[in-house]
Motif scaffolding. Sequence first.
Motif, PDB file in Angstrom:
ATOM      1  N   ASN A 208       0.842  -1.194   0.000  1.00  0.00           N
ATOM      2  CA  ASN A 208       0.000   0.000   0.000  1.00  0.00           C
ATOM      3  C   ASN A 208       0.881   1.249   0.000  1.00  0.00           C
ATOM      4  O   ASN A 208       1.882   1.309   0.706  1.00  0.00           O
ATOM      5  CB  ASN A 208      -0.919   0.023   1.220  1.00  0.00           C
ATOM      6  N   GLU A 209       0.491   2.237  -0.792  1.00  0.00           N
ATOM      7  CA  GLU A 209       1.264   3.480  -0.878  1.00  0.00           C
ATOM      8  C   GLU A 209       0.542   4.605  -0.139  1.00  0.00           C
ATOM      9  O   GLU A 209      -0.668   4.781  -0.273  1.00  0.00           O
ATOM     10  CB  GLU A 209       1.472   3.875  -2.344  1.00  0.00           C
ATOM     11  N   TYR A 210       1.316   5.361   0.622  1.00  0.00           N
ATOM     12  CA  TYR A 210       0.775   6.487   1.379  1.00  0.00           C
ATOM     13  C   TYR A 210       1.521   7.768   1.010  1.00  0.00           C
ATOM     14  O   TYR A 210       2.701   7.734   0.675  1.00  0.00           O
ATOM     15  CB  TYR A 210       0.905   6.253   2.883  1.00  0.00           C
ATOM     16  N   CYS A 227      -1.656  12.257   6.506  1.00  0.00           N
ATOM     17  CA  CYS A 227      -1.263  10.985   5.898  1.00  0.00           C
ATOM     18  C   CYS A 227      -2.472  10.391   5.185  1.00  0.00           C
ATOM     19  O   CYS A 227      -3.524  10.218   5.797  1.00  0.00           O
ATOM     20  CB  CYS A 227      -0.741  10.021   6.968  1.00  0.00           C
ATOM     21  N   LYS A 228      -2.294  10.085   3.885  1.00  0.00           N
ATOM     22  CA  LYS A 228      -3.423   9.584   3.103  1.00  0.00           C
ATOM     23  C   LYS A 228      -2.976   8.403   2.246  1.00  0.00           C
ATOM     24  O   LYS A 228      -1.902   8.435   1.655  1.00  0.00           O
ATOM     25  CB  LYS A 228      -3.971  10.697   2.201  1.00  0.00           C
ATOM     26  N   GLN A 229      -3.810   7.383   2.165  1.00  0.00           N
ATOM     27  CA  GLN A 229      -3.493   6.238   1.321  1.00  0.00           C
ATOM     28  C   GLN A 229      -3.845   6.540  -0.130  1.00  0.00           C
ATOM     29  O   GLN A 229      -4.910   7.071  -0.427  1.00  0.00           O
ATOM     30  CB  GLN A 229      -4.250   4.991   1.767  1.00  0.00           C
TER      31      GLN A 229
END
Length: 239
Positions: A208-210, A227-229
Amino acid sequence: MNILLTSVGRRTYLVDYFKDALIESQGKVFAANSTFTYAMTHADSYIITPEIYSNNYIDFLLQYCKENNINVIISLFDIDLPILAKNKQKFLDIGINIIVSSPNVIDTCNDKWKTYLFLVEKNIPTPKTFLSLSEVHNAIENNTLELPLIIKPRWGMGSIGIYKAETIDELNIFYKKVKNEIQSTYLKYESALDIEKSVLIQQYISGNEYGLEIINDLNSNYITTFCKQKVAMRSGETD
């Protein structure tokens, strides 16, 4: 307060955000770009500028800001940032604040090799990164690096020239392809600093990329972090 958004491109939604935040009684939103785009029409007023690397780009902006009582300049395009940062004092001298980081910070962020070296120096885990195709071949042969690998421009943005190589043949082909794409896009300007080392090869990381957005005040004092995915990315724009 009058705000000038430079290098607006197609970012209509950002123009709208600023207009919503700055109601008419408080000031106006101006837009600038080197070619006409629909996003510019959403501003209260707009202007076609010389290209960013043109010798008269800064003088043009200075004159436009004087004529329209601009208080703040915010660029919406990475290529614009180093030029504005180097000339920030010229605008401050006439009372105009450019919201931009210092030249050394922009240089580190725009140059992905310098970003890699910075992260290594700070002991922040980061994918193995190479500037030399021969070094990558040696690392693969010595079993210190595995496919797949990511090939992309060293000075890159907008998702231009990013490829995933699953085989050695793809690695060699994509390396040449990225170099060609750099030369045929606006990436050629910053890449001209070292065209022979303008392509990066990186270890592929899955998961998963944040995205982290660090929020500072206008005096560079830290305020908070968002911080957001990442759900998806298209042409450099992230959902």
